[in-house]
Design an enzyme around this catalytic site. Sequence first.
Site, PDB file in Angstrom:
ATOM      1  N   ASP A  58       0.989  -1.309   0.035  1.00  0.00           N
ATOM      2  CA  ASP A  58      -0.010  -0.041  -0.121  1.00  0.00           C
ATOM      3  C   ASP A  58       0.737   1.273   0.012  1.00  0.00           C
ATOM      4  O   ASP A  58       1.763   1.240   0.776  1.00  0.00           O
ATOM      5  CB  ASP A  58      -0.925   0.119   1.197  1.00  0.00           C
ATOM      6  CG  ASP A  58      -2.052   1.041   1.178  1.00  0.00           C
ATOM      7  OD1 ASP A  58      -2.841   0.615   0.139  1.00  0.00           O
ATOM      8  OD2 ASP A  58      -2.131   1.791   1.994  1.00  0.00           O
ATOM      9  N   GLU A 110      14.165 -14.979  -3.396  1.00  0.00           N
ATOM     10  CA  GLU A 110      14.672 -16.190  -3.026  1.00  0.00           C
ATOM     11  C   GLU A 110      13.864 -17.361  -3.367  1.00  0.00           C
ATOM     12  O   GLU A 110      14.440 -18.773  -3.305  1.00  0.00           O
ATOM     13  CB  GLU A 110      14.883 -16.137  -1.521  1.00  0.00           C
ATOM     14  CG  GLU A 110      15.950 -14.940  -1.273  1.00  0.00           C
ATOM     15  CD  GLU A 110      16.096 -14.735   0.341  1.00  0.00           C
ATOM     16  OE1 GLU A 110      15.310 -15.426   0.987  1.00  0.00           O
ATOM     17  OE2 GLU A 110      16.819 -13.945   0.712  1.00  0.00           O
TER      18      GLU A 110
END
Length: 393
Positions: A58, A110
């Site tokens: 946000d 990752e």
Amino acid sequence: SFFGGSAWQWDEGRRQFYLHTFLVQQPDLNWREPAVHEAQWGIVRGWLARGVDGFRLDVFNALLKSPSLASNPPARVLARRPWDRQRHLHDKDQSDLAHLLDEFRSILDEQPGRMSVGELFMGNLEHAADLTRPGHMVFDFELLARPWSAGAFRGEIQRREDAFDGEWPTVVLSNHDQSRAVSRYLRALGRSDGVTQDRVAKAAATLLLTVRGTPFLYYGEEIGLPDIRVRRDQIVDPPARRASWAFPWWNRDQCRTPMPWTPGPNGGFTAGRPWLPMIPGLAHRNVATEAARDDSVLAYYRHLLGLRRSRPALNRGSIHLEPAGERDVLAYRREAADERAFIAINTSVRARSTLLPAGRWRLELSTHRAALGDSVEGRLPLGPLEAVILAPE
């Protein structure tokens, strides 16, 4: 504060002020404090360990503030909202934002298949494109801001293609901060009847799901949900409760009505009293009723999503604007490897037609026609607010 009033709030327990760009209940975190910084990355890794697919950030470009917390310089002195009387140089878009985002994105990368999408606060199309990375998108709300007009959509599609230059954009026609697409478009057409509502909802769905980019579907769009009327004493949206001539604010409650699942009391959403009114006419505009009808907005969304999923040209292909031959018709071609698709959307409540690219084309989906598979070439007639998808024979 963006929502009016001071951005600084006194906390008696701490004997300190804290900063809130938005509501008092939403204190800004100090990302420049190492312990806060690492705690946030710990939360991200914790959710990834739980198996989430990604994150929505946000107003992410307001995470970092100027290290000195300097005051913003003045801007428009006569602006009605105090927020607009400042040049926001020190409370967003800081020079080290890109580094912070790179840290966040490297954590997500990752693990395979994770993604993120960020809401750019008071930014523009070019800024959104500049911050986009593979697997990490930035909301572009410019298409949402365009009126129901083939010319306006055409111009915006070209502008975003120029800005993103091969990067992957988002596609948004509605969200929790704006009037719903079907209500905006009905107002533009000067109509309020159910037939036009369904037609414009299906045509908008075609635009949302066939323009290049990842579409974001706001709940209710798949059944043609409109805005609701909210009386002053029913307002929940905090800034709307304090709105006045000096602080103009559109009441976002109007686009946040509970989802009607059934034709029963409160649309099957709750046996109690919902926090906002339900839509009028939920006896026929609800998920259960539309799921049982082959000609409903929901049925069309399902057909359209199925076609998009099966056609690489529609879900990841390039986009090329085509001449439609009529000002009220938006036409474009999608291409991926050896596959092509042609889309035409009539934005008028009157019949129109579209020029087709050279060769013969097969009608694969239409908002109006039940019979598909027809072979056409040259020019294709379009009904009022009709949208079509064709494939070459």
